[in-house]
Structure formats: C-alpha cells, structure tokens
Design an enzyme around this catalytic site. Structure first.
Site, PDB file in Angstrom:
ATOM      1  N   ARG A  45       0.862  -1.177   0.000  1.00 12.36           N
ATOM      2  CA  ARG A  45       0.000   0.000   0.000  1.00 12.36           C
ATOM      3  C   ARG A  45       0.903   1.232   0.000  1.00 12.36           C
ATOM      4  O   ARG A  45       2.119   1.123   0.117  1.00 12.36           O
ATOM      5  CB  ARG A  45      -1.037  -0.016   1.134  1.00 12.36           C
ATOM      6  CG  ARG A  45      -0.700  -0.753   2.372  1.00 12.36           C
ATOM      7  CD  ARG A  45       0.402  -0.130   3.161  1.00 12.36           C
ATOM      8  NE  ARG A  45       0.200   1.288   3.339  1.00 12.36           N
ATOM      9  CZ  ARG A  45       1.152   2.178   3.543  1.00 12.36           C
ATOM     10  NH1 ARG A  45       2.428   1.809   3.596  1.00 12.36           N
ATOM     11  NH2 ARG A  45       0.889   3.459   3.684  1.00 12.36           N
ATOM     12  N   ALA A  47       0.836   5.091  -2.262  1.00 14.17           N
ATOM     13  CA  ALA A  47       0.655   5.355  -3.693  1.00 14.17           C
ATOM     14  C   ALA A  47       1.827   4.895  -4.584  1.00 14.17           C
ATOM     15  O   ALA A  47       1.619   4.130  -5.538  1.00 14.17           O
ATOM     16  CB  ALA A  47       0.340   6.835  -3.897  1.00 14.17           C
ATOM     17  N   ARG A  88      -7.457  -0.696  -6.952  1.00 14.32           N
ATOM     18  CA  ARG A  88      -7.834   0.353  -5.986  1.00 14.32           C
ATOM     19  C   ARG A  88      -8.076   1.650  -6.759  1.00 14.32           C
ATOM     20  O   ARG A  88      -7.388   1.903  -7.752  1.00 14.32           O
ATOM     21  CB  ARG A  88      -6.732   0.573  -4.930  1.00 14.32           C
ATOM     22  CG  ARG A  88      -6.626  -0.562  -3.916  1.00 14.32           C
ATOM     23  CD  ARG A  88      -5.684  -0.213  -2.770  1.00 14.32           C
ATOM     24  NE  ARG A  88      -6.315   0.639  -1.773  1.00 14.32           N
ATOM     25  CZ  ARG A  88      -5.637   1.167  -0.738  1.00 14.32           C
ATOM     26  NH1 ARG A  88      -4.344   0.950  -0.600  1.00 14.32           N
ATOM     27  NH2 ARG A  88      -6.263   1.923   0.147  1.00 14.32           N
ATOM     28  N   ASP A 236      -2.089  10.620  -2.057  1.00 13.76           N
ATOM     29  CA  ASP A 236      -2.489   9.573  -3.004  1.00 13.76           C
ATOM     30  C   ASP A 236      -2.838  10.149  -4.367  1.00 13.76           C
ATOM     31  O   ASP A 236      -2.718   9.472  -5.394  1.00 13.76           O
ATOM     32  CB  ASP A 236      -3.679   8.788  -2.457  1.00 13.76           C
ATOM     33  CG  ASP A 236      -3.195   7.832  -1.388  1.00 13.76           C
ATOM     34  OD1 ASP A 236      -3.063   8.263  -0.235  1.00 13.76           O
ATOM     35  OD2 ASP A 236      -2.883   6.677  -1.728  1.00 13.76           O
ATOM     36  N   ASN A 246      -5.513  12.135   0.640  1.00 16.16           N
ATOM     37  CA  ASN A 246      -4.592  11.291   1.416  1.00 16.16           C
ATOM     38  C   ASN A 246      -5.430  10.530   2.437  1.00 16.16           C
ATOM     39  O   ASN A 246      -6.660  10.689   2.500  1.00 16.16           O
ATOM     40  CB  ASN A 246      -3.518  12.150   2.093  1.00 16.16           C
ATOM     41  CG  ASN A 246      -2.393  11.311   2.679  1.00 16.16           C
ATOM     42  OD1 ASN A 246      -1.866  10.405   2.005  1.00 16.16           O
ATOM     43  ND2 ASN A 246      -2.014  11.551   3.909  1.00 16.16           N
TER      44      ASN A 246
END
Ligand code: MRU
Length: 348
Positions: A45, A47, A88, A236, A246
């Site tokens: 995980r 970005a 995602r 992100d 974020n």
C-alpha cells in the site's frame, strides 16, 4: 532500510504489510492475479509502492502471454491494464505507472512479442529505480523546512514501506534526522487500518528515529501544548488546484494545524499529480468494508454486525490549508493552480 517491493530475476518479493509489525514475511508473486490481490488487500500500500507493484504485475501477466503478433499482444495488454487498474481507485500512481508501461510498448515499433515483453520489464525496473531517486530528492528539498529542534506530526505511512525508496513524508524526516536535527516524530495511529501504529512507528523505530505513537484524537492536544512544529504527510492524488487526497484523517489534521498556525506540508512525487482533475471534488474516494471499523485491527469486535458504518479510506484537504507541496523538483507554494502547472511543464 526496509524494502517493500524487491524484484528478483523472474518474480517479485513483496513484504506482506498486513502482517506487520508482528511478522516480516515476503510473499513470492509470479502472476498479475497475485499482484492485483496484494494491492487490493493492502499487502502492499502507499501510492508509489502500489504503482511499482502494478508495473511489475503487468509484466508478470504479459510474460505469460501466448500472443503471437504485436496486435494480439497489445489487445491483451489493454485488458490486463484494465484489470490491474481496478485494484484500488484513489492513488493515481497506479494508473500513472500502468500508463507509463503501455507507452513503453507503443513507443517500441517491434513486432517481436518477446522483445515487447522485455521492454515491459525494463520499464517496470526503471519506474522502481526512478521512485527511489524521487524519494531522495523529496527528502533533500524538504529537509531545510525542518527546524533544528522539531516536533513533527505525520499521518498514515508515507515511508519506505509506501514507496520504492526512503519514502516521501518520512523521506524528509530521514534526511533531517541524518543531519543530526533533534526531532521527535508523533505518528497518528491512523484508524481504521492503523498504518501509523503498525507501519510508521515500526519503520521509524527500526531506523532509529525518535517516534511516539498517538491515537488520532490526540493531535489537537499535542498542538495546543506546542509540541508540534510542523506536519508532513504524503498524498495519493493531487488535483491541478492543489487539493490533496490522502489517508482519511489528514483533513482533520490540516484543519487543526491551520487553527494552531502550524505549517502543514505534503510530500509527493510528480507522479502523484493528476492534471486531468481540476479540483479535489472529482478525486474518486475508495469506500472500504464496514468490518474494518466494527473490528479493531481485525482482531477484537468493537461493534455488532448490525451497526451501520461509513468507511472512506481517503479524504481531500483543500489547497488553502496546505503550506507547501514538497516534490522531487522542489517545493511548490501557493498559488497552487499556477505553480503546479509551471512545475509540471518544466518537468516534462
Ligand atoms: O490505504 P493506504 O495505506 O494505501 O494509504 C496510504 C496513504 O494514504 C499514504 O499517505 C499515501 O499513499 C502516500 S505514500 C508515499
């Protein structure tokens, strides 16, 4: 420094972050399906790390391709990109990395499928290596923003575990620490997935950086007590107007920081900017399973199954709450709309 993603000749060694901090176990990934699963279930995980894993995942998938012509290969590539893109929705680095992978193949005129496969691996490795350097440069540009003696608040994990290098927000902290600055990092635990407790506190502690873990509800009191000199978080996705998506809770911290007149910095590579989105309203926000709230750390039940929950994984901090955005090409200051555009143009 711990590495979240390691390429080994023909497969990916991926640190399973769902098991941290109790176990440090690397998974062996050999297919695109395993890469998709690892991204979707937060084994990897953050970005930039998501983008890097997707790039390798695309190679792993296409390396199994039975296509015999360039046209067949490109058609399969599009399908595989669509599939991995759906892992995602919020971190733009996922789409950015897959797009970079596609460009590398389309730029290569070859009709030989094996050559196209090898181009994909070369590009995935380059994206990985490039991110390592971006983290170093973000750290170098950001370290002077950290006073010689400083309390720093961070939220979620934007460190080595989230990138191909030393991290973005934590990259700045590592660089400041390596210059012998007297820093104390306060890590928000970051409910509900606890990236702050499980990952940031663990990562900083391993690296010998002083860190204290707090519950998310404690940052206001810390600021009131003048223990925080600056906030640094990752991102992100950053829209063209400087709005920052974020981890959920980042916006709360930004509002608190503004109230207490504390600088609020975002650290992110240019691959996290989405110039196709004019404002933060259009950033897609991942909504996750309610059980993440009903259960604490997936272990203890704290609410019954019939209790309804709302579980957005990210929030959007508006540009007016952000003091500066630390990138590998320098710190972007307001007015963001204009200065982000100039930075992106000069980087191309
Ligand atoms: O849900 P996650 O753990 O992927 O969320 C991660 C974050 O919000 C990070 O702050 C962000 O991706 C930046 S990582 C350098």
């Amino acid at each position: 420094m711990i590495e979240a993603v390691i390429w080994k000749n023909d497969h990916l060694d991926l640190l399973d972050q769902t098991l941290l901090p109790e176990q440090t176990i690397y998974l062996v990934l050999t297919t695109s399906e395993q890469s998709f699963e690892a991204i979707r279930n937060l084994r990897v995980r953050g970005a930039p790390a998501i983008g890097i894993t997707a790039a390798y995942g695309l190679f792993l998938g296409m390396n199994h391709s039975m296509a015999s012509t360039r046209e067949e290969f490109l058609a399969e590539l599009d399908q595989m990109i669509e599939y991995l893109s759906s892992a995602r929705p919020t971190a733009v680095n996922l789409f950015w990395a897959l797009d970079e992978m596609k460009k590398s193949v389309t730029a290569m005129g070859s009709t030989d499928v094996d050559t196209l496969k090898s181009v994909l691996l070369v590009r995935a490795k380059a994206i990985h290596k490039d991110d390592r350097q971006r983290c170093q440069d973000i750290g170098d540009h950001g370290k002077s923003l950290v006073p010689n003696s400083a309390g720093i608040l961070t939220h979620c994990n934007a460190g080595a575990l989230a990138t191909g290098g030393i991290g973005t927000a934590l990259g700045v902290i590592y660089k400041a620490h390596s210059e012998n600055k007297d820093i104390m990092v306060y890590a928000d635990e970051t409910r509900p997935i606890l990236q702050g407790a499980r990952l940031t506190a663990w990562e900083l502690n391993q690296a010998g950086v002083p860190v204290e873990l707090i519950c998310d509800s404690m940052s206001g009191t810390l600021m009131q007590q003048k223990k925080i000199d600056l906030v640094i978080v990752g991102a992100d996705r950053i829209a063209a107007d400087g709005s920052v998506a974020n981890k959920i809770g980042t916006y709360n911290v930004a509002v608190l920081a503004a109230h207490h007149n504390i600088p609020f910095y975002v650290a992110a590579p240019l691959s996290t900017f989405d110039m196709n989105l004019d404002s933060g309203d259009s950033i897609p926000i991942e909504i996750r399973d309610s059980d993440e709230i009903r259960n604490f750390a997936g272990k203890a039940i704290i609410a019954l199954p019939e209790i309804d929950c709302w579980n957005p994984a990210f929030d959007v901090t508006p540009p007016e709450l952000i003091t500066g955005i630390i990138t590998e090409k320098g710190v972007i200051k307001p007015p963001y709309k204009q200065n982000i555009r100039l930075k992106m143009e000069s980087a191309n």
